[in-house]
Design a protein around this motif. Structure first.
Motif, mmCIF file in Angstrom:
data_model
loop_
_atom_site.group_PDB
_atom_site.id
_atom_site.type_symbol
_atom_site.label_atom_id
_atom_site.label_comp_id
_atom_site.label_asym_id
_atom_site.label_seq_id
_atom_site.Cartn_x
_atom_site.Cartn_y
_atom_site.Cartn_z
ATOM 1 N N THR A 72 -9.709 -73.041 -3.084
ATOM 2 C CA THR A 72 -9.895 -72.335 -4.352
ATOM 3 C C THR A 72 -11.355 -72.208 -4.735
ATOM 4 O O THR A 72 -11.799 -71.151 -5.212
ATOM 5 C CB THR A 72 -9.123 -73.047 -5.474
ATOM 6 O OG1 THR A 72 -7.728 -73.079 -5.145
ATOM 7 C CG2 THR A 72 -9.286 -72.316 -6.800
ATOM 8 N N ALA A 73 -12.125 -73.264 -4.540
ATOM 9 C CA ALA A 73 -13.545 -73.236 -4.926
ATOM 10 C C ALA A 73 -14.299 -72.152 -4.162
ATOM 11 O O ALA A 73 -15.078 -71.390 -4.750
ATOM 12 C CB ALA A 73 -14.185 -74.594 -4.691
ATOM 13 N N LEU A 74 -14.067 -72.060 -2.875
ATOM 14 C CA LEU A 74 -14.733 -71.043 -2.065
ATOM 15 C C LEU A 74 -14.224 -69.651 -2.428
ATOM 16 O O LEU A 74 -15.013 -68.699 -2.529
ATOM 17 C CB LEU A 74 -14.504 -71.318 -0.582
ATOM 18 C CG LEU A 74 -15.091 -70.286 0.394
ATOM 19 C CD1 LEU A 74 -16.601 -70.154 0.216
ATOM 20 C CD2 LEU A 74 -14.747 -70.662 1.835
ATOM 21 N N ALA A 75 -12.924 -69.534 -2.658
ATOM 22 C CA ALA A 75 -12.346 -68.229 -2.987
ATOM 23 C C ALA A 75 -12.896 -67.700 -4.306
ATOM 24 O O ALA A 75 -13.210 -66.503 -4.429
ATOM 25 C CB ALA A 75 -10.823 -68.336 -3.050
ATOM 26 N N ARG A 76 -13.023 -68.576 -5.307
ATOM 27 C CA ARG A 76 -13.573 -68.143 -6.597
ATOM 28 C C ARG A 76 -15.023 -67.696 -6.457
ATOM 29 O O ARG A 76 -15.451 -66.706 -7.058
ATOM 30 C CB ARG A 76 -13.492 -69.278 -7.627
ATOM 31 C CG ARG A 76 -12.125 -69.536 -8.195
ATOM 32 C CD ARG A 76 -12.163 -70.623 -9.252
ATOM 33 N NE ARG A 76 -12.806 -70.170 -10.484
ATOM 34 C CZ ARG A 76 -13.034 -70.957 -11.530
ATOM 35 N NH1 ARG A 76 -12.713 -72.252 -11.475
ATOM 36 N NH2 ARG A 76 -13.607 -70.477 -12.617
ATOM 37 N N THR A 77 -15.784 -68.429 -5.653
ATOM 38 C CA THR A 77 -17.188 -68.074 -5.447
ATOM 39 C C THR A 77 -17.314 -66.737 -4.730
ATOM 40 O O THR A 77 -18.123 -65.883 -5.113
ATOM 41 C CB THR A 77 -17.893 -69.184 -4.655
ATOM 42 O OG1 THR A 77 -17.808 -70.416 -5.382
ATOM 43 C CG2 THR A 77 -19.357 -68.848 -4.420
ATOM 44 N N THR A 78 -16.520 -66.539 -3.702
ATOM 45 C CA THR A 78 -16.567 -65.278 -2.959
ATOM 46 C C THR A 78 -16.143 -64.107 -3.838
ATOM 47 O O THR A 78 -16.758 -63.031 -3.805
ATOM 48 C CB THR A 78 -15.666 -65.357 -1.712
ATOM 49 O OG1 THR A 78 -16.189 -66.359 -0.833
ATOM 50 C CG2 THR A 78 -15.609 -64.022 -0.984
ATOM 51 N N ARG A 79 -15.100 -64.305 -4.632
ATOM 52 C CA ARG A 79 -14.643 -63.242 -5.540
ATOM 53 C C ARG A 79 -15.742 -62.868 -6.532
ATOM 54 O O ARG A 79 -15.971 -61.699 -6.832
ATOM 55 C CB ARG A 79 -13.379 -63.692 -6.268
ATOM 56 C CG ARG A 79 -12.745 -62.609 -7.130
ATOM 57 C CD ARG A 79 -11.329 -62.993 -7.526
ATOM 58 N NE ARG A 79 -11.256 -64.256 -8.236
ATOM 59 C CZ ARG A 79 -10.704 -65.369 -7.737
ATOM 60 N NH1 ARG A 79 -10.196 -65.363 -6.514
ATOM 61 N NH2 ARG A 79 -10.666 -66.462 -8.445
ATOM 62 N N PHE A 80 -16.440 -63.877 -7.028
ATOM 63 C CA PHE A 80 -17.540 -63.619 -7.955
ATOM 64 C C PHE A 80 -18.673 -62.871 -7.255
ATOM 65 O O PHE A 80 -19.228 -61.897 -7.798
ATOM 66 C CB PHE A 80 -18.052 -64.937 -8.535
ATOM 67 C CG PHE A 80 -19.124 -64.769 -9.574
ATOM 68 C CD1 PHE A 80 -18.788 -64.479 -10.876
ATOM 69 C CD2 PHE A 80 -20.466 -64.902 -9.245
ATOM 70 C CE1 PHE A 80 -19.771 -64.313 -11.851
ATOM 71 C CE2 PHE A 80 -21.450 -64.735 -10.196
ATOM 72 C CZ PHE A 80 -21.101 -64.446 -11.506
ATOM 73 N N LEU A 81 -19.025 -63.301 -6.058
ATOM 74 C CA LEU A 81 -20.085 -62.624 -5.303
ATOM 75 C C LEU A 81 -19.693 -61.186 -4.963
ATOM 76 O O LEU A 81 -20.548 -60.296 -4.919
ATOM 77 C CB LEU A 81 -20.401 -63.402 -4.033
ATOM 78 C CG LEU A 81 -21.099 -64.758 -4.229
ATOM 79 C CD1 LEU A 81 -21.178 -65.510 -2.910
ATOM 80 C CD2 LEU A 81 -22.479 -64.587 -4.835
ATOM 81 N N ASP A 82 -18.400 -60.942 -4.737
ATOM 82 C CA ASP A 82 -17.945 -59.570 -4.498
ATOM 83 C C ASP A 82 -18.280 -58.673 -5.692
ATOM 84 O O ASP A 82 -18.679 -57.515 -5.521
ATOM 85 C CB ASP A 82 -16.436 -59.537 -4.248
ATOM 86 C CG ASP A 82 -16.051 -60.024 -2.858
ATOM 87 O OD1 ASP A 82 -16.928 -60.060 -1.972
ATOM 88 O OD2 ASP A 82 -14.865 -60.371 -2.669
ATOM 89 N N HIS A 83 -18.115 -59.218 -6.903
ATOM 90 C CA HIS A 83 -18.444 -58.445 -8.107
ATOM 91 C C HIS A 83 -19.947 -58.184 -8.188
ATOM 92 O O HIS A 83 -20.376 -57.069 -8.520
ATOM 93 C CB HIS A 83 -17.961 -59.190 -9.348
ATOM 94 C CG HIS A 83 -18.233 -58.472 -10.625
ATOM 95 N ND1 HIS A 83 -17.765 -57.205 -10.893
ATOM 96 C CD2 HIS A 83 -18.955 -58.833 -11.726
ATOM 97 C CE1 HIS A 83 -18.168 -56.818 -12.092
ATOM 98 N NE2 HIS A 83 -18.898 -57.786 -12.609
ATOM 99 N N VAL A 84 -20.760 -59.191 -7.852
ATOM 100 C CA VAL A 84 -22.214 -59.008 -7.852
ATOM 101 C C VAL A 84 -22.609 -57.975 -6.799
ATOM 102 O O VAL A 84 -23.455 -57.100 -7.055
ATOM 103 C CB VAL A 84 -22.937 -60.345 -7.598
ATOM 104 C CG1 VAL A 84 -24.452 -60.137 -7.548
ATOM 105 C CG2 VAL A 84 -22.582 -61.365 -8.687
ATOM 106 N N ARG A 85 -21.989 -58.055 -5.631
ATOM 107 C CA ARG A 85 -22.278 -57.069 -4.581
ATOM 108 C C ARG A 85 -21.945 -55.654 -5.057
ATOM 109 O O ARG A 85 -22.687 -54.701 -4.784
ATOM 110 C CB ARG A 85 -21.500 -57.408 -3.306
ATOM 111 C CG ARG A 85 -22.154 -58.475 -2.437
ATOM 112 C CD ARG A 85 -21.435 -58.636 -1.113
ATOM 113 N NE ARG A 85 -20.237 -59.454 -1.254
ATOM 114 C CZ ARG A 85 -20.184 -60.772 -1.030
ATOM 115 N NH1 ARG A 85 -21.272 -61.415 -0.642
ATOM 116 N NH2 ARG A 85 -19.059 -61.442 -1.174
ATOM 117 N N GLU A 86 -20.841 -55.522 -5.751
ATOM 118 C CA GLU A 86 -20.457 -54.205 -6.268
ATOM 119 C C GLU A 86 -21.506 -53.671 -7.241
ATOM 120 O O GLU A 86 -21.892 -52.496 -7.187
ATOM 121 C CB GLU A 86 -19.093 -54.295 -6.958
ATOM 122 C CG GLU A 86 -18.587 -52.966 -7.493
ATOM 123 C CD GLU A 86 -17.246 -53.105 -8.191
ATOM 124 O OE1 GLU A 86 -16.743 -52.102 -8.707
ATOM 125 O OE2 GLU A 86 -16.690 -54.228 -8.229
#
Length: 331
Positions: free
Chosen positions: A67-81
Motif C-alpha cells: 500500500t505504501a508504494l502504491a500510494r506513492t506511485t499514484r501520487f507521482l502519477d498525478h505529478v507526472r500528469e
C-alpha cells in the motif's frame, strides 16, 4: 538529473477532519483548523531516473512495498500528469515521528513529497497550488504546507479545497506518546466505516462546520481559553462518532483517557490545559508557553512527552538541476 529535497512537519487539528465528500479528490465533508508543529518532521528526497521502469520508495531506510508504494506511485502519477512527464522517480523519506500511530505522519510525508516531487519534475507551485497537490496524497497534508496555524477550506472541487494560514495566539502542545505502534484501523478505513455506519454522521458534518466558524472567530479575537474549549470538545465529538460506527472503532487507549483526566484536574487548579487526539492513542494537551512545563510534568506518567510549538510549513532543503534545465512555471 533532477533531484529535490523537502522537509515538512505534521500538524495537529484543533478542529478535526473526519470524512470525505469525494474519495478520489480527497475533499472533506467539512473544513478544519490545525497547528503545524515544530517537531517530528519528514524529510523527503525525490530523484528522477530516466532509466527506471518503475518508481521506488524507501521509508526510514527500508524499501516500501504494498500500500505504501502504491500510494506513492499514484501520487507521482498525478505529478507526472501536471508536469507532462513520464519519468520515474526514486523517493527516499525519513520520518521522525512514529508512522501510522496517530501523529499525522502521512500529513508531513505527503506535504514533503508534494514539494520535493513538484520541484524535481520542474513545477513551481504557489502555496495554494502546493496545498491542493498535497491534499491528493493525504487530506491533512494540505495543512502541513502552511506555516503555524492553517484553515482547510472544504471547498466543492479540486480548485476550492486548500489550506491557508490564519493568525492565532502563541500556544504550545504537549505531545504524549502512549503507544508508538501502528494502529490496527487506518484513518482512511475508519473514516469510511464512520460515514457508512454511524447514525450520528450527518450531525457530525453540520456541527463541524459551525465549530470551525467558532474557532476562526476565537483565533481572530486572540481568545486562547475559547480555542482550548473548542479544541477539546471537538476531539471528544470526533472520537464519539468514530466509536458509534459498526463494528466500533476505538482509537483511544486507557492511558489516553488518563491524559484527558489529568488535563481536567490541571484546569481545576487554574492551569491552561485542553486535550485533543487524532485517530490514534497518542494525545496532545494544548497549553500556553508559561504552563507547558507544568503540564508536561503532570502527564509524563502516561507516556513519553515532548513540548512543541507552531512550526514552519513545507520548505525546500536542496534542489539540483542538470545544466540547461529550467525551474518550471507556476501552475
Amino acid at each position: 538529473m533532477r533531484t529535490a529535497t523537502a522537509r515538512a512537519h505534521p500538524n495537529i487539528a484543533l478542529v478535526k477532519y473526519w470524512g470525505k465528500a469525494d474519495e478520489e479528490l480527497i475533499l472533506p465533508v467539512a473544513g478544519s483548523m490545525s497547528m503545524t508543529l515544530d517537531a517530528f518532521a519528514t524529510t523527503t528526497t525525490v530523484t528522477l531516473d530516466p532509466e527506471a521502469d518503475e518508481d521506488s520508495f524507501v521509508l526510514n531506510g527500508s524499501p516500501a512495498t504494498g500500500t505504501a508504494l502504491a500510494r506513492t506511485t499514484r501520487f507521482l502519477d498525478h505529478v507526472r500528469e501536471l508536469a507532462g512527464s513520464r519519468e520515474r522517480a526514486h523517493v527516499d523519506s525519513m520520518n521522525e515521528a512514529p508512522t501510522a500511530a496517530g501523529l499525522a505522519s502521512s500529513a508531513s510525508g505527503f506535504a514533503a513529497l508534494a514539494l520535493a516531487a513538484s520541484r524535481a519534475f520542474g513545477l513551481a507551485l504557489d502555496e495554494r497550488a502546493l496545498s491542493r497537490l498535497a491534499r491528493r496524497g493525504s487530506g491533512s497534508a494540505c495543512r502541513s504546507v502552511v506555516d503555524r496555524y492553517a484553515v482547510w477550506h472544504a471547498g466543492t472541487d479540486d480548485e476550492t479545497s486548500y489550506a491557508e494560514q490564519i493568525d492565532a495566539p502563541d500556544l504550545r502542545l504537549v505531545i504524549v506518546t502512549v503507544d508508538g505502534a501502528q494502529k490496527a484501523v487506518s484513518s482512511r478505513e475508519g473514516m469510511r466505516r464512520t460515514a457508512a455506519t454511524s447514525p450520528f454522521y450527518d450531525a457530525w458534518i453540520t456541527s463541524t462546520a459551525r465549530t470551525l466558524e467558532e474557532m476562526v472567530r476565537a483565533c481572530a479575537a486572540g481568545d486562547p481559553t475559547r480555542i482550548g474549549e473548542i479544541t477539546e470538545s471537538h476531539a471528544l465529538r470526533m472520537h464519539a462518532v468514530i466509536a458509534s460506527s459498526e463494528p466500533p472503532v476505538r482509537y483511544l487507549a486507557p492511558a489516553s483517557v488518563a491524559v484527558f483526566d489529568t488535563a481536567a484536574a490541571l484546569r481545576a487548579q487554574g492551569v491552561f490545559a485542553h486535550t485533543t487526539a487524532d485517530a490514534g492513542p497518542n494525545v496532545c494537551v494544548l497549553t500556553t508557553p508559561a504552563d507547558a512545563e507544568r503540564v508536561a510534568e503532570a502527564v509524563s506518567a502516561h507516556g513519553s512527552v515532548r513540548i512543541v510549538g507552531p512550526g514552519p510549513g513545507a520548505h525546500l532543503v536542496d534542489e539540483t538541476v542538470d545544466a540547461g534545465e529550467t525551474d518550471g512555471v507556476a501552475r
